[in-house]
Every structure is written in C-alpha cells, then in structure tokens.
Design a protein around this motif. Sequence first.
Motif, PDB file in Angstrom:
ATOM      1  N   SER A 141       0.825  -1.211   0.000  1.00  0.00           N
ATOM      2  CA  SER A 141       0.000   0.000   0.000  1.00  0.00           C
ATOM      3  C   SER A 141       0.859   1.261   0.000  1.00  0.00           C
ATOM      4  CB  SER A 141      -0.921  -0.017   1.219  1.00  0.00           C
ATOM      5  OG  SER A 141      -1.683   1.169   1.302  1.00  0.00           O
ATOM      6  N   LYS A 142       1.901   1.286   0.819  1.00  0.00           N
ATOM      7  CA  LYS A 142       2.782   2.455   0.839  1.00  0.00           C
ATOM      8  C   LYS A 142       3.524   2.617  -0.483  1.00  0.00           C
ATOM      9  CE  LYS A 142       3.564   2.587   5.828  1.00  0.00           C
ATOM     10  NZ  LYS A 142       4.558   2.465   6.927  1.00  0.00           N
ATOM     11  N   LYS A 144       2.418   1.671  -3.421  1.00  0.00           N
ATOM     12  CA  LYS A 144       1.456   2.150  -4.415  1.00  0.00           C
ATOM     13  C   LYS A 144       1.247   3.650  -4.298  1.00  0.00           C
ATOM     14  CE  LYS A 144      -3.183   1.153  -6.162  1.00  0.00           C
ATOM     15  NZ  LYS A 144      -4.424   0.331  -5.944  1.00  0.00           N
ATOM     16  N   GLN A 145       1.133   4.133  -3.068  1.00  0.00           N
ATOM     17  CA  GLN A 145       0.975   5.573  -2.861  1.00  0.00           C
ATOM     18  C   GLN A 145       2.238   6.328  -3.269  1.00  0.00           C
ATOM     19  OE1 GLN A 145      -0.064   6.537   1.155  1.00  0.00           O
ATOM     20  NE2 GLN A 145      -0.143   8.749   0.797  1.00  0.00           N
ATOM     21  N   ARG A 148       2.439   6.640  -7.077  1.00  0.00           N
ATOM     22  CA  ARG A 148       1.586   7.714  -7.604  1.00  0.00           C
ATOM     23  C   ARG A 148       2.239   9.078  -7.385  1.00  0.00           C
ATOM     24  NH1 ARG A 148      -2.909   4.695  -5.296  1.00  0.00           N
ATOM     25  NH2 ARG A 148      -2.869   6.082  -3.495  1.00  0.00           N
ATOM     26  N   GLU A 149       2.829   9.267  -6.210  1.00  0.00           N
ATOM     27  CA  GLU A 149       3.520  10.534  -5.941  1.00  0.00           C
ATOM     28  C   GLU A 149       4.706  10.719  -6.871  1.00  0.00           C
ATOM     29  OE1 GLU A 149       5.683  12.827  -2.168  1.00  0.00           O
ATOM     30  OE2 GLU A 149       4.621  10.924  -1.881  1.00  0.00           O
TER      31      GLU A 149
END
Length: 290
Positions: A141-142, A144-145, A148-149
Amino acid sequence: MLNVQLTIAVVAGALVGLGVFLLVREASPASPALTPALRRLHHSAERAPARDVDGSQDLQWLTGVVRWLRPPHKELALLGRTPEQYALSLLLSALIGLAAPPVASIVLSAVGFELPVVVPVVVGLAIAAGAALLAHQDVLSKAKQARREFSRAVCTYLDLVALQLSAAHGPVQALERAAKVCDGWVFERIRESLRLAQLQMHSPWDELRDLAEQIGVPELGDVGSIMQSSGTEGAQVHETLRSRADSLRDQIRTDNLARAEAVTGRLDIPGAFLVFVLIGFVLYPFLARI
C-alpha cells in the motif's frame, strides 16, 4: 497459583531484559558502513539498488529468510528499504502476533480462568499469519501511494526539463538543473541518480532508465528515452517532453477520477443503511401504536 506467578515473573523479567538489551545495542556507537557506499560507487549492470542504507549489513543473517519470502523488490526499492528490513518487519509482526495469545492466557490464568493449551497455540499461529500478511500489505500500500507521488513529480520534472531546453541548455545540463529546482524525496532520488551517472561517467538517460526499471516507474524511463535522442542525435525534444507531460497529466487525472468513483461507490452501502435507520425511526412510533 504460585506457578502462575512464577511464570508471569519470568516472562516479565525476560521482556525487561530484552528491552534493556535493545536500548544498550541502539545506544552503542556503530562502526561506519563502507560497503553500501562502495557498492553504490562501483555497481555493475545488476547493481545493488540505492536503497541500501548504513547498518543494513547487520541484517545479513536474514538472507536465507529473504530468499524464502521472495520480497517485492521494486516496491522495497521505491520505499528505500532492503529485503532484509522487509523480512525483519514480517518476522517481528509474526512474533508479536504469536506471543499475544500466550500472554493473554497467562493473564487469564492469574485471575483463575484456565484455557486449554491448544487454544493459545492455534490462535497465536492464526494471529501471527495475519500480522505478517498485514505487514506485507502495508508495504504494498505504501509503495502504491509512493509510486503515484513519483509519477506526479515526474510530470513536473518533464515540464522543467523542457523549460531548461528552451533556455538553450544542453540535455545533460537540462536534466541536472531541472532536478535542482524542486525539493522532496522524488527529486532527491533523481538528483542522486544523476550524480551517480556523473561519478561513473555514464550517460544520465541510461541511469534514469535504470532507476525507472528498479523502482517500477516507467514514466521516469520515458524521460531518459526522450532525452537520449536529444543527447545522441541532437533532436529538439522540448515539444516532445511537453506532450508527454500533458499525456501523463491526463492519465493522472483519469486515475484520480477512477479512485474517487470507487470510494463513492463504497459509500453507497453505509448511506443506504443510514436511510433504513432513519426510516425505522420515523415508522417506529406508528408501529408501536398498533
């Protein structure tokens, strides 16, 4: 009751001893780690990623566990973690989950509520597996975020490189000057990659493509591919960079809209439930009089 108290005292003493050991170990000065720095300066085609940090050699005993776990290397490289750190986080999560039911069983035994031995064992194994899975999902999850950043930052980087080329700077200088404009961990990774290419006499676009493949961000590889044509063929690519930035910006906008629609769709169920609750409050007085 005496045995239970003795068990509690032994477990508490072991935990206190472990805490004192960890405090002393962290407070003691560590020897400087030269291996990661040398590896980053003298890497091969399959070089160790820049995520190696000082002190990672202390976790070399987890190498066998890493091969068994098969960690997500791209996600870990993006987050700046080593596979050994990933394995350690999973092991610690599993150990905490495994130790929680026995400790709870000891506490219950102290108040006179006995449980069969098989109950804390089975529950501990289940919680350990669930805790390790949650730690793995947290990494994904981290990552993936963070990806995106990184993509949003690359969109800005494309525009900055195009501006530098329009100001009559060379391709290498444009990449370096554009990376120095903004702060943040994304541009720090780009600057580090360009600095590494300069130290090793490599072309910066090849280094950017290597970084993009390492962390799983193909948008950064597009910057390297576009700039390669400018550096080797002398092509004017600032319009190509602007077009790629516009297309990437549209892609990011589409992804954001898709995520917003997904979140809105998940809110329909609690919204419908709230409507039924309100209807129940309205109809209850009438139904109570019947």
